[in-house]
Write an enzyme that holds these catalytic residues in place. Sequence first.
Site, PDB file in Angstrom:
ATOM      1  CE  LYS A   3     -29.131 -21.178 -18.868  1.00 39.16           C
ATOM      2  NZ  LYS A   3     -29.211 -20.402 -20.127  1.00 39.16           N
ATOM      3  CB  SER A  42     -28.182 -16.982 -18.904  1.00 39.53           C
ATOM      4  OG  SER A  42     -28.771 -17.801 -19.891  1.00 39.53           O
ATOM      5  CB  SER A  99     -27.753 -17.677 -22.812  1.00 38.85           C
ATOM      6  OG  SER A  99     -28.267 -16.473 -22.289  1.00 38.85           O
TER       7      SER A  99
END
Lengths: 76, 461
Positions: free
Chosen positions: B77, B153, B177
């Site tokens: 990420k 996310s 997330s």
Amino acid sequence: MSSRDLETFLATPDAAIAAYGQARAEAVGLALPATVQAGVFDNLALLRTQTALVAAALAAPLATGADGGPTPPFRP
Amino acid sequence: MSFPTALRIAAQVRDGDVSARAVAEQTLARITAANPALNAFTAVFDAGALAAADRVDADRAAGRPLGPLAGVPFAVKNLFDVEGLTTLAGSKIRRGAAPATADATLIARLKAAGAVLVGALNMDEFAYGFSTENAHDGPTHNPHDLSRIAGGSSGGSAAAVAAGLVPLTLGSDTNGSIRVPASLCGVYGLKPTLGRLSRQGVYPFVHSLDHAGLFARTVDDLAAAYDAMQGSDAADALCDRAAEPVAARLRAVADGPLRVGVLGGWFTQGAFPEALAALAEVAGALDACPVDLPGAATARAAAFALTAYEGARLHAADLRARPLDFDPAVRDRLLAGALLPDAVAEAAHRYRPLFRDAVAALFRDVDILLAPATPCPAPGIGQATMTMGGEEVSVRKTLGAYTQPISYVGLPVVAAPLNRPGQLPIGVQIIAPAWREDLALGAALRLERAGVVAAHPPGGF
């Protein structure tokens, strides 16, 4: 910041949330662009609803503890 | 078809059946071909990946010992620090920030195990969202249906694993997330106990609630990579626990007795039929008994408010100086958080030990708790609202309704995808007591071996 601030926030009705938000923005030195205010105040109203749930669950501790010093570090 | 697992790749590299360079080249080619449709990657490190793969091959040729993940491609990420690159955290605001001077601890540990970093992945701006519809980088598309969101996310992290671009990715989970995108993309996600994995070099969102974790397509891959990253880190004060490896004893845990409870109440309220069916199937396979967890709605509310409050304080300077440079969906929530009185955060913190103790009481009678990971399968890209329990609610704010109470008290969770090939994925949370990731992983392995959960390759990839 005291439990009185929390009570004021929680007591603010939907119709007054924009005025409350404007006053808070001034108090913390934050300029809210006109184009974002509606979205911000919608979110603030939602946060008030969520906070009310927490405050209700903590009614007794809040009355005595909100100004009672830092919360100890959390461990799972 | 099935995608090669991380452990299979490592074994092939170790045995000399394939070179690490060949694996890296194939991986980079797959990303080049698939990413235009998915938008999972925001950066690809071709040269660095090939150089790292060459070092693995050189070590093998020289007879030097190889790590347990030798030659395994992975991606992160884009809130993880990668040496020499600016850490974007999904934002426009950080595009001018100085490059990171070192890799995040978890990246360094995976590299030390021989894994090869190939790229950085899309996310909701500053990790504040559940949809990865990023205003600056565009939405990540769900590999199982490109018209739908990947969840967030850590949406790029889940989509990259689901599409078979890499077998392993890193993500973060503050309110769900990792678990939300794992559910919507049909892969496994592990959010360990708060403090188990180092957050050093992970751009923060809500310090009190931030966890680092990972995605994979099998339980064994999840456990192997998790083991490679464990251990205390002086650079993260919360991460002070010695490593407790699980992979070698996972089968014993899976075969041992497990007392399982299935959460009702808040955790099924408003759930779509697919989520309820998934929960029932997993609960049935584990002979789970129904249990109730009082206070879950309050815990979710506390996490919701604490997130807005702490997130806003972190970004206070930019909210004052350049509010219009934020993703609009994030900006309005952060600005609202900036207006909250401090007593809101105090209340949210004070409820935390109360709820932790309520969950701990349940764990006196069960080893594992089950709950849906998301209320529904993946909504469409651009879909602002959905109906939950007869009420129109925001997709972005609600997909984490069942994950938020659990991360609020820092418990370890495996999000496991129900075995339903040809249908939109949906996952279940397997929740364990603090520091007992072995129980969650063991239960997931038992379910995987029984064919109840599985990560299926999507059509077209």
